[in-house]
Design a protein around this motif. Structure first.
Motif, PDB file in Angstrom:
ATOM      1  N   ARG A 228       0.800  -1.233   0.000  1.00 26.49           N
ATOM      2  CA  ARG A 228       0.000   0.000   0.000  1.00 26.49           C
ATOM      3  C   ARG A 228       0.829   1.278   0.000  1.00 26.49           C
ATOM      4  NH1 ARG A 228      -2.811  -0.396   5.988  1.00 26.49           N
ATOM      5  NH2 ARG A 228      -0.904  -0.658   7.214  1.00 26.49           N
ATOM      6  N   ASP A 229       2.034   1.242   0.592  1.00 26.54           N
ATOM      7  CA  ASP A 229       2.866   2.450   0.616  1.00 26.54           C
ATOM      8  C   ASP A 229       3.782   2.554  -0.605  1.00 26.54           C
ATOM      9  OD1 ASP A 229       1.789   3.242   3.054  1.00 26.54           O
ATOM     10  OD2 ASP A 229       3.265   2.074   4.190  1.00 26.54           O
ATOM     11  N   TYR A 230       3.759   1.522  -1.470  1.00 26.50           N
ATOM     12  CA  TYR A 230       4.715   1.491  -2.578  1.00 26.50           C
ATOM     13  C   TYR A 230       4.057   1.316  -3.943  1.00 26.50           C
ATOM     14  CZ  TYR A 230       7.821   0.802   1.358  1.00 26.50           C
ATOM     15  OH  TYR A 230       8.480   0.952   2.552  1.00 26.50           O
ATOM     16  N   ASP A 231       2.875   0.734  -3.983  1.00 23.17           N
ATOM     17  CA  ASP A 231       2.219   0.494  -5.272  1.00 23.17           C
ATOM     18  C   ASP A 231       0.715   0.665  -5.099  1.00 23.17           C
ATOM     19  OD1 ASP A 231       1.078  -0.643  -7.637  1.00 23.17           O
ATOM     20  OD2 ASP A 231       2.947  -1.724  -7.986  1.00 23.17           O
ATOM     21  N   SER A 232       0.219   1.845  -5.426  1.00 20.88           N
ATOM     22  CA  SER A 232      -1.201   2.145  -5.214  1.00 20.88           C
ATOM     23  C   SER A 232      -2.110   1.308  -6.103  1.00 20.88           C
ATOM     24  CB  SER A 232      -1.465   3.637  -5.463  1.00 20.88           C
ATOM     25  OG  SER A 232      -1.115   3.990  -6.794  1.00 20.88           O
ATOM     26  N   GLU A 233      -1.613   0.914  -7.300  1.00 19.13           N
ATOM     27  CA  GLU A 233      -2.440   0.119  -8.201  1.00 19.13           C
ATOM     28  C   GLU A 233      -2.747  -1.248  -7.596  1.00 19.13           C
ATOM     29  OE1 GLU A 233      -3.946   0.994 -11.052  1.00 19.13           O
ATOM     30  OE2 GLU A 233      -3.238   2.992 -10.536  1.00 19.13           O
ATOM     31  N   ILE A 234      -1.758  -1.871  -6.992  1.00 20.89           N
ATOM     32  CA  ILE A 234      -1.983  -3.157  -6.341  1.00 20.89           C
ATOM     33  C   ILE A 234      -2.925  -2.979  -5.156  1.00 20.89           C
ATOM     34  CG2 ILE A 234      -0.881  -4.952  -4.934  1.00 20.89           C
ATOM     35  CD1 ILE A 234       1.455  -4.921  -6.798  1.00 20.89           C
ATOM     36  N   GLY A 235      -2.740  -1.893  -4.402  1.00 23.16           N
ATOM     37  CA  GLY A 235      -3.618  -1.625  -3.266  1.00 23.16           C
ATOM     38  C   GLY A 235      -5.072  -1.502  -3.678  1.00 23.16           C
ATOM     39  N   LYS A 236      -5.334  -0.764  -4.758  1.00 23.41           N
ATOM     40  CA  LYS A 236      -6.708  -0.595  -5.243  1.00 23.41           C
ATOM     41  C   LYS A 236      -7.291  -1.926  -5.708  1.00 23.41           C
ATOM     42  CE  LYS A 236      -5.475   2.966  -7.830  1.00 23.41           C
ATOM     43  NZ  LYS A 236      -5.467   4.082  -8.781  1.00 23.41           N
ATOM     44  N   GLU A 237      -6.458  -2.737  -6.348  1.00 23.43           N
ATOM     45  CA  GLU A 237      -6.921  -4.043  -6.815  1.00 23.43           C
ATOM     46  C   GLU A 237      -7.331  -4.917  -5.634  1.00 23.43           C
ATOM     47  OE1 GLU A 237      -8.099  -5.867 -10.063  1.00 23.43           O
ATOM     48  OE2 GLU A 237      -6.632  -4.275 -10.354  1.00 23.43           O
ATOM     49  N   CYS A 238      -6.582  -4.839  -4.547  1.00 22.75           N
ATOM     50  CA  CYS A 238      -6.895  -5.628  -3.350  1.00 22.75           C
ATOM     51  C   CYS A 238      -8.240  -5.222  -2.755  1.00 22.75           C
ATOM     52  CB  CYS A 238      -5.792  -5.470  -2.305  1.00 22.75           C
ATOM     53  SG  CYS A 238      -4.210  -6.235  -2.748  1.00 22.75           S
ATOM     54  N   VAL A 239      -8.473  -3.910  -2.624  1.00 22.04           N
ATOM     55  CA  VAL A 239      -9.729  -3.444  -2.040  1.00 22.04           C
ATOM     56  C   VAL A 239     -10.908  -3.805  -2.940  1.00 22.04           C
ATOM     57  CG1 VAL A 239     -11.023  -1.431  -1.230  1.00 22.04           C
ATOM     58  CG2 VAL A 239      -8.585  -1.599  -0.770  1.00 22.04           C
ATOM     59  N   ARG A 240     -10.719  -3.733  -4.236  1.00 28.10           N
ATOM     60  CA  ARG A 240     -11.772  -4.155  -5.170  1.00 28.10           C
ATOM     61  C   ARG A 240     -12.134  -5.617  -4.941  1.00 28.10           C
ATOM     62  NH1 ARG A 240     -10.453  -4.183 -10.681  1.00 28.10           N
ATOM     63  NH2 ARG A 240     -12.651  -4.283 -11.128  1.00 28.10           N
ATOM     64  N   LEU A 241     -11.116  -6.436  -4.669  1.00 32.89           N
ATOM     65  CA  LEU A 241     -11.366  -7.857  -4.425  1.00 32.89           C
ATOM     66  C   LEU A 241     -12.097  -8.082  -3.110  1.00 32.89           C
ATOM     67  CD1 LEU A 241      -8.023  -9.437  -5.699  1.00 32.89           C
ATOM     68  CD2 LEU A 241     -10.289  -9.635  -6.726  1.00 32.89           C
ATOM     69  N   CYS A 282     -12.855   1.902  -1.192  1.00 35.33           N
ATOM     70  CA  CYS A 282     -13.076   1.645   0.239  1.00 35.33           C
ATOM     71  C   CYS A 282     -14.540   1.881   0.618  1.00 35.33           C
ATOM     72  CB  CYS A 282     -12.172   2.543   1.090  1.00 35.33           C
ATOM     73  SG  CYS A 282     -10.419   2.089   1.038  1.00 35.33           S
ATOM     74  N   LEU A 283     -15.112   3.002   0.152  1.00 34.36           N
ATOM     75  CA  LEU A 283     -16.514   3.288   0.451  1.00 34.36           C
ATOM     76  C   LEU A 283     -17.431   2.234  -0.169  1.00 34.36           C
ATOM     77  CD1 LEU A 283     -16.633   7.160  -0.015  1.00 34.36           C
ATOM     78  CD2 LEU A 283     -16.742   5.896   2.130  1.00 34.36           C
ATOM     79  N   LYS A 284     -17.114   1.834  -1.387  1.00 39.58           N
ATOM     80  CA  LYS A 284     -17.926   0.826  -2.060  1.00 39.58           C
ATOM     81  C   LYS A 284     -17.883  -0.501  -1.309  1.00 39.58           C
ATOM     82  CE  LYS A 284     -20.496  -0.549  -5.496  1.00 39.58           C
ATOM     83  NZ  LYS A 284     -21.861   0.007  -5.691  1.00 39.58           N
ATOM     84  N   PHE A 285     -16.726  -0.837  -0.782  1.00 40.35           N
ATOM     85  CA  PHE A 285     -16.570  -2.066  -0.010  1.00 40.35           C
ATOM     86  C   PHE A 285     -17.530  -2.074   1.176  1.00 40.35           C
ATOM     87  CE2 PHE A 285     -13.683  -4.207   3.319  1.00 40.35           C
ATOM     88  CZ  PHE A 285     -14.269  -5.446   3.108  1.00 40.35           C
ATOM     89  N   PHE A 286     -17.567  -0.987   1.914  1.00 45.84           N
ATOM     90  CA  PHE A 286     -18.445  -0.939   3.079  1.00 45.84           C
ATOM     91  C   PHE A 286     -19.920  -0.846   2.674  1.00 45.84           C
ATOM     92  CE2 PHE A 286     -14.437   0.299   5.090  1.00 45.84           C
ATOM     93  CZ  PHE A 286     -14.437  -0.618   6.133  1.00 45.84           C
ATOM     94  N   GLN A 287     -20.178  -0.234   1.557  1.00 52.95           N
ATOM     95  CA  GLN A 287     -21.550  -0.204   1.064  1.00 52.95           C
ATOM     96  C   GLN A 287     -22.018  -1.626   0.750  1.00 52.95           C
ATOM     97  OE1 GLN A 287     -22.163   1.648  -2.739  1.00 52.95           O
ATOM     98  NE2 GLN A 287     -24.246   2.256  -2.242  1.00 52.95           N
ATOM     99  N   LEU A 288     -21.152  -2.409   0.132  1.00 51.62           N
ATOM    100  CA  LEU A 288     -21.502  -3.797  -0.211  1.00 51.62           C
ATOM    101  C   LEU A 288     -21.716  -4.638   1.043  1.00 51.62           C
ATOM    102  CD1 LEU A 288     -19.031  -4.325  -3.182  1.00 51.62           C
ATOM    103  CD2 LEU A 288     -21.524  -4.249  -3.318  1.00 51.62           C
TER     104      LEU A 288
END
Length: 355
Positions: A228-241, A282-288
């Protein structure tokens, strides 16, 4: 070009309408129809080019290209040149899209043989191994019995968890950021991203929940915490999952809590900015999660579990002082919708647990 396109996940639009696509098709057909002196290497190269660039052809020609590349991928030699050929063939197969016109049932035995042989002899590169699984997930989309084979017989969950854990250890996350700008993205990171990308369609179509799926989420959490502190694209992919797992019931909600997925998303929200997609994910995750909690309970035991889960989430939010913070997001929904073309409910209570 095709190799870089596949690794970087670059889209190629309308190639199927191009004259180059038609030329490839004609060359494949002409070479294959030769009675003598057939150039198998040329046919393989043309088949790879066609799949890499996204050509959509007839059912017959598509199936021919797949069969040709699987023949290459079934080679057992372990020298470097052969490994490169096998990797290229499997990477090309992994570029096939879900809507591709292909006889899906005809290739399962060959795919199983490639995966099972690798599990015994470790003859594939990491990229090749990931690619054959991606190809299988694509073929199995909307085919229930193939999903059963992937989950129960071939242990996709176990293999994915192991690969995620290995790749997370191998990637040098803490390298100097200045050096990162100058060097090319390392292959381990690219392969890791490809594993994450195929998990979403797997979560969507996997109606089978089991404890092993919770293990995948735990591995995704570890990837997220490391990256999360080094690659934001991977971080976003994780939260989407995390969101996909919650929405499709691939794991139970309490497993999301125990795995650390909810804690990770909560910790990320204060670091996010409204100009980045992480806020939305992140917001979408909690909405789901909230939507899942509104689903009618099956029985009293499930109802009791759900109530306990709600209170645990509520306690976490209260402890961290999130109530006012989340309400403050109310003013940015318009911005998020305009910039990211997404839809979020204006009802704040939908984001978190209704108590």
């Amino acid at each position: 070009m095709g190799y870089c396109k596949a690794l970087k996940n670059v889209l190629t639009l309308l190639f199927e309408r191009s004259s180059l696509n038609k030329k490839f098709e004609k060359m494949i057909i002409d070479e294959n129809e030769k009675k003598e002196g057939k150039d198998e290497k040329l046919i393989t190269d043309l088949s790879e080019c066609n799949l890499f660039l996204g050509g959509l052809t007839s059912l017959k020609l598509n199936s021919f290209c797949v069969r040709c590349l699987l023949k290459v991928a079934l080679k057992k030699e372990e020298d470097e040149e052969n490994q490169k050929e096998v990797e290229m063939a499997l990477l090309a197969l992994s570029c096939i899209k879900i809507y591709f016109n292909i006889e899906r049932d005809l290739f399962l035995d060959e795919i199983k043989e490639i995966i099972q042989y690798h599990e015994k002899h470790h003859n594939l590169t990491r990229l090749a191994f990931q690619s054959i699984w991606q190809f299988l997930i694509i073929l199995s989309f909307s085919t229930n019995y193939m999903v059963d084979v992937i989950v129960d017989e071939m242990n996709f969950v176990r293999e994915t968890k192991r690969e995620l854990e290995e790749l997370t250890k191998r990637v040098d996350w803490k390298r100097e950021k200045e050096a990162e700008k100058e060097e090319k993205e390392r292959k381990e990171e690219l392969v890791l991203k490809r594993w994450l990308r195929i998990l979403e369609p797997f979560f969507v179509q996997c109606g089978l929940w089991n404890k092993e799926c919770s293990g995948i989420v735990e591995s995704i959490v570890q990837v997220f915490l490391e990256s999360r502190d080094y690659d934001s694209e991977i971080g976003k992919e994780c939260v989407r999952l995390f969101g996909a797992a919650a929405e499709n019931g691939t794991v139970k909600l309490d497993a999301l809590l125990k795995s650390g997925a909810i804690d990770a998303a909560l910790e990320e929200i204060p670091k996010s900015t409204i100009k980045g997609k992480m806020t939305y994910y992140c917001l979408k995750f909690f909405q789901l999660i909230s939507v899942c909690l509104k689903i009618k309970e099956i029985d009293e035991m499930e109802k009791a579990k759900r109530k306990t889960f709600k209170m645990e989430i509520f306690d976490k939010l209260e402890e961290e002082g999130y109530e006012d913070f989340i309400i403050s997001f109310h003013g940015i929904f318009g911005f998020l919708g305009e910039n990211f073309l997404i839809r979020l409910s204006l009802n704040i209570s939908d984001y978190f647990v209704n108590t």
